[in-house]
Scaffold this motif. Sequence first.
Motif, PDB file in Angstrom:
ATOM      1  N   TRP A  55     101.592  60.349  84.203  1.00 50.07           N
ATOM      2  CA  TRP A  55     102.835  59.387  85.289  1.00 50.07           C
ATOM      3  C   TRP A  55     101.913  58.244  85.773  1.00 50.07           C
ATOM      4  CZ3 TRP A  55     104.932  58.701  89.781  1.00 50.07           C
ATOM      5  CH2 TRP A  55     106.542  58.122  90.339  1.00 50.07           C
ATOM      6  N   MET A  56     101.522  58.515  86.470  1.00 47.34           N
ATOM      7  CA  MET A  56     100.730  57.293  87.459  1.00 47.34           C
ATOM      8  C   MET A  56     100.082  56.168  86.507  1.00 47.34           C
ATOM      9  SD  MET A  56     101.390  57.663  90.736  1.00 47.34           S
ATOM     10  CE  MET A  56     100.211  56.318  91.633  1.00 47.34           C
ATOM     11  N   ARG A  57      99.415  57.354  86.006  1.00 47.51           N
ATOM     12  CA  ARG A  57      98.140  56.523  85.141  1.00 47.51           C
ATOM     13  C   ARG A  57      99.072  55.858  84.248  1.00 47.51           C
ATOM     14  NH1 ARG A  57      93.080  58.588  83.323  1.00 47.51           N
ATOM     15  NH2 ARG A  57      93.515  57.058  81.388  1.00 47.51           N
ATOM     16  N   LEU A  70      93.363  52.534  83.038  1.00 43.94           N
ATOM     17  CA  LEU A  70      92.242  53.412  81.983  1.00 43.94           C
ATOM     18  C   LEU A  70      93.473  53.608  81.178  1.00 43.94           C
ATOM     19  CD1 LEU A  70      89.397  55.133  84.360  1.00 43.94           C
ATOM     20  CD2 LEU A  70      89.475  53.425  83.432  1.00 43.94           C
ATOM     21  N   LEU A  71      94.028  52.576  80.666  1.00 46.75           N
ATOM     22  CA  LEU A  71      94.841  52.856  79.201  1.00 46.75           C
ATOM     23  C   LEU A  71      95.293  51.746  78.106  1.00 46.75           C
ATOM     24  CD1 LEU A  71      97.579  55.027  79.903  1.00 46.75           C
ATOM     25  CD2 LEU A  71      98.850  53.036  80.180  1.00 46.75           C
ATOM     26  N   ARG A  72      95.077  52.193  77.012  1.00 45.17           N
ATOM     27  CA  ARG A  72      95.116  51.546  76.365  1.00 45.17           C
ATOM     28  C   ARG A  72      96.252  50.404  75.690  1.00 45.17           C
ATOM     29  NH1 ARG A  72      92.860  56.327  72.269  1.00 45.17           N
ATOM     30  NH2 ARG A  72      90.757  55.794  72.216  1.00 45.17           N
ATOM     31  N   PRO A  94      95.580  57.076  77.131  1.00 50.25           N
ATOM     32  CA  PRO A  94      94.036  56.724  78.000  1.00 50.25           C
ATOM     33  C   PRO A  94      92.989  56.277  77.492  1.00 50.25           C
ATOM     34  CG  PRO A  94      94.659  59.625  77.116  1.00 50.25           C
ATOM     35  CD  PRO A  94      95.726  58.505  76.344  1.00 50.25           C
ATOM     36  N   VAL A  95      92.306  55.638  77.995  1.00 52.89           N
ATOM     37  CA  VAL A  95      90.910  55.159  76.833  1.00 52.89           C
ATOM     38  C   VAL A  95      89.926  56.236  77.161  1.00 52.89           C
ATOM     39  CG1 VAL A  95      88.795  53.932  78.227  1.00 52.89           C
ATOM     40  CG2 VAL A  95      91.377  52.698  78.494  1.00 52.89           C
ATOM     41  N   GLY A  96      89.187  56.557  76.206  1.00 50.29           N
ATOM     42  CA  GLY A  96      88.659  57.497  75.346  1.00 50.29           C
ATOM     43  C   GLY A  96      89.233  58.814  74.659  1.00 50.29           C
ATOM     44  N   GLY A  97      91.015  59.084  74.698  1.00 51.35           N
ATOM     45  CA  GLY A  97      91.474  59.937  74.058  1.00 51.35           C
ATOM     46  C   GLY A  97      92.455  60.886  74.820  1.00 51.35           C
ATOM     47  N   GLU A  98      91.357  60.957  76.501  1.00 50.46           N
ATOM     48  CA  GLU A  98      91.733  61.912  77.626  1.00 50.46           C
ATOM     49  C   GLU A  98      92.896  61.804  78.857  1.00 50.46           C
ATOM     50  OE1 GLU A  98      89.403  66.028  77.016  1.00 50.46           O
ATOM     51  OE2 GLU A  98      88.279  64.742  75.356  1.00 50.46           O
ATOM     52  N   TRP A  99      93.423  62.934  79.244  1.00 45.35           N
ATOM     53  CA  TRP A  99      93.895  61.677  80.652  1.00 45.35           C
ATOM     54  C   TRP A  99      92.572  62.621  81.776  1.00 45.35           C
ATOM     55  CZ3 TRP A  99      97.504  58.258  81.128  1.00 45.35           C
ATOM     56  CH2 TRP A  99      98.629  58.197  80.088  1.00 45.35           C
ATOM     57  N   ASN A 100      92.049  63.498  81.417  1.00 44.72           N
ATOM     58  CA  ASN A 100      91.656  64.366  82.883  1.00 44.72           C
ATOM     59  C   ASN A 100      90.414  64.817  81.986  1.00 44.72           C
ATOM     60  OD1 ASN A 100      90.510  66.155  84.410  1.00 44.72           O
ATOM     61  ND2 ASN A 100      92.335  66.473  85.110  1.00 44.72           N
ATOM     62  N   LEU A 101      89.231  64.045  82.209  1.00 45.02           N
ATOM     63  CA  LEU A 101      88.157  64.352  82.089  1.00 45.02           C
ATOM     64  C   LEU A 101      86.884  65.913  82.385  1.00 45.02           C
ATOM     65  CD1 LEU A 101      86.287  61.541  80.563  1.00 45.02           C
ATOM     66  CD2 LEU A 101      87.812  62.778  79.197  1.00 45.02           C
ATOM     67  N   ASP A 102      87.880  66.708  83.454  1.00 43.08           N
ATOM     68  CA  ASP A 102      87.821  67.303  84.477  1.00 43.08           C
ATOM     69  C   ASP A 102      86.246  68.060  84.491  1.00 43.08           C
ATOM     70  OD1 ASP A 102      87.459  68.760  87.533  1.00 43.08           O
ATOM     71  OD2 ASP A 102      89.002  70.356  86.402  1.00 43.08           O
ATOM     72  N   GLU A 103      87.031  68.944  82.707  1.00 43.19           N
ATOM     73  CA  GLU A 103      85.451  69.740  81.984  1.00 43.19           C
ATOM     74  C   GLU A 103      84.247  69.236  82.311  1.00 43.19           C
ATOM     75  OE1 GLU A 103      87.177  71.347  78.928  1.00 43.19           O
ATOM     76  OE2 GLU A 103      88.418  72.705  79.437  1.00 43.19           O
ATOM     77  N   SER A 104      84.683  67.519  82.695  1.00 43.02           N
ATOM     78  CA  SER A 104      82.488  66.946  82.327  1.00 43.02           C
ATOM     79  C   SER A 104      83.109  66.611  84.041  1.00 43.02           C
ATOM     80  CB  SER A 104      82.796  65.570  81.698  1.00 43.02           C
ATOM     81  OG  SER A 104      83.330  65.997  80.437  1.00 43.02           O
ATOM     82  N   ASN A 105      83.194  66.958  84.970  1.00 41.84           N
ATOM     83  CA  ASN A 105      82.660  67.428  86.047  1.00 41.84           C
ATOM     84  C   ASN A 105      82.102  68.035  86.967  1.00 41.84           C
ATOM     85  OD1 ASN A 105      86.016  65.294  86.518  1.00 41.84           O
ATOM     86  ND2 ASN A 105      83.953  64.482  86.025  1.00 41.84           N
ATOM     87  N   ARG A 106      81.779  69.142  85.765  1.00 42.77           N
ATOM     88  CA  ARG A 106      81.134  70.146  86.833  1.00 42.77           C
ATOM     89  C   ARG A 106      79.690  71.039  86.002  1.00 42.77           C
ATOM     90  NH1 ARG A 106      86.365  73.531  84.353  1.00 42.77           N
ATOM     91  NH2 ARG A 106      87.927  72.551  85.070  1.00 42.77           N
ATOM     92  N   GLU A 107      78.723  69.943  85.948  1.00 37.90           N
ATOM     93  CA  GLU A 107      77.217  69.695  85.704  1.00 37.90           C
ATOM     94  C   GLU A 107      76.192  70.215  86.916  1.00 37.90           C
ATOM     95  OE1 GLU A 107      75.431  67.260  83.001  1.00 37.90           O
ATOM     96  OE2 GLU A 107      77.419  66.345  81.883  1.00 37.90           O
ATOM     97  N   PHE A 108      74.951  71.050  87.284  1.00 37.59           N
ATOM     98  CA  PHE A 108      74.308  71.222  87.603  1.00 37.59           C
ATOM     99  C   PHE A 108      73.385  69.858  87.821  1.00 37.59           C
ATOM    100  CE2 PHE A 108      71.573  72.821  90.883  1.00 37.59           C
ATOM    101  CZ  PHE A 108      71.902  72.616  91.972  1.00 37.59           C
TER     102      PHE A 108
END
Length: 524
Positions: free
Chosen positions: A169-171, A177-179, A184-198
Motif C-alpha cells: 500500500w505504501m509503495r 519503485l513503481l512502473r 512494482p519495478v522488477g515484477g515483485e514487491w518484496n525481494l527478501d529471499e534475495s537478501n539472505r546470502e552469506f
Amino acid sequence: MTQLRPVVGTPDEYDLNDSNHVPWVLGTHLHPGVGPLDRTPPGSRVCMIEAHGFARRKPYHHHKLTLVFAAMRQFRDELREAGYEVEYVQAETFGEGLATYFDRYPDDTLVAMRSPSHRSGDRFADLVDDAGGDLELVGNELFCSTRAAFDEWADGETDAFRHERFYRWMRRESAVLLREDGTPVGGEWNLDESNREFPPDEWASPPVYEPATDDLTAEVSEWVAEEFDTWGSTEDFAWPVTREDALAALDHFVAERLPEFGPYQDAMRADDPAMAHALLSPAVNLGLLHPWEAVTAIEDAYESREDLPLNSAEGAVRQFLGWREFMRHVYRHAMPDLAEASQLGAERPLPDLFWSGETDMACVGGSVGDVYDRGYSHHIQRLMVLANFATLWGVDPAELNEWFHATYVDAYHWVTTPNVVEMGSYGSGVFATKPYVASANYVDRMSDYCSDCAYDPDRTTGKGACPFNALYWDFLARNEDDLRGNHRMGFLYGHVDDKRDDCEMDEVYQRVSELRSMEREGEL
C-alpha cells in the motif's frame, strides 16, 4: 530550506505567523524543514528543553545519551546561527523546564509535533497546563505517512497489521519503485529471499562513514560519563550529531555501501558488525534525516546507476518506507497492552550475560559486545541472536524490551516495543504470525560465529552442545498448547513427536536444566 511532509496522507495545515505561537522542538524532532519550525518566520523564538531526569532511570548506553544531548545542543547552535532566538532550558524534568519557560514568556503558546511515544501528548499537555501555559499539538511530519491515512486504509483492510500488505500500500501510494502501470519495478514487491546470502571469505565490506567529533560533542561525552550511570563504551563515538553529518552519512551509504547491502542484508560476521548496513537509523529517529530523504536518494540512485541491484534498492526502501512506518502504526494501535504482553507466559529474568557479555556462546557474546562498543548491532543480530536466545530462554518480553531500549542508540519506546515484544518475543500476536525462533542451524548458516565457538552447533545434548538446540526443542515442547495449532508451525511438532517417541526429549530437558544451572553460575 527544503520542506518535507508525509507523502501518504494529507499533512496538517497551519502557520505560526503569530509571534506568541512558538515552536517547541523536542530532542527527536531535530529537522529544520518540518513541522512548526518550518512554518515559523526566520528570527522567531524557538523553545527547546533539555531534560536530564529520564537519563537516570535506566543504565543507558553512553553513546546513546551522548548522541541525544550533543545533537540537541548542535541543533540549538545551528538555529541561533540562522537567526532564531532559541530559548534553551536545561532542567531535571520537562515539568521544571516548562515552568522556567513560561515564567519567562507567560503569554506564549507552544506548538509541538506529536511524539510517537504512547500518551506523550497527554503528558506534555498536563505538564504545560501545570506550568500555566498553553500547548497545541500538530501532526508529526517525520514519517512518510500520516496517522489518518493509515487509519482510513486499515479500517477497510482485514489484514492491516500484516507488513506485506502495508508495504505494498505504501509503495502504491508513494509511487516508489513503481512502473507506470502501477506494478512494482522488477515484477515483485518484496525481494527478501534475495537478501539472505552469506558473503565469500574474500568479500570486504564497504567502508563506514564516521564523522569527526568536534569540541562540543567531546564535551558532552565527558559530561555524560560524569553525570549519569551509563552502560557501554565511552570511547570511539562515531554517530552523526548534525544534519550536515547525517546527510553526508546518507550520501556515503548510497554511494559506497548500498550496492552490497541487498544480498548480505541478513548475514552476520563476528569481526564486522556493520556489514553493508545503512547505519542511518539513529539519525532518522532523531529527526536529523527525514525517511523520505533516504527513500528518494535510494530510488534516484537505482534509476541512475548500473551498479545498484534491485534487491539492494528494494531492501533498503523496505526498511524506511515499510518496516519503520509499520512499527509506528502498530505501536499506537496496540498500546498500552503491547508493552506488557506475554501471550506465551514468559516471565524469566533477563540473564546477566546480556549486560556482561560473559558467555562462551560466540554469537550471543559477540552481539552483546557489538552493542557495548557502539550501541548498535544490525537487525538479524537483534532478532535471530539476542531476541531468539531470550525467547527460547523464556525471558519476560517487557524486561527484554527495557534492555533494548537502554542499550541501542536508535531505540525509542515506540520502535522497540513492537520490534522486541511482538516480533522478537511473540508477545502479543498483533502482527507476528509465529515466533521467530531458530536452532543453531540458522546461526551457523547465516554467520561465521560457530566456526570459533566453544559449542558445537551440530549437537543438541551433552557437554559442548550448542545451547540454542536444546532450548529450541524445549521451547516448542513447553509452548505446545499455544503453538501446535499454528499452521506455520504444525510440521515442527512432528519432529517433537519423533523425539518423544525416541526418548530424546528427556535428554533435551536434562540439557536445558544444565544450561540454566550454568547460567546461574556464570558459566554458560
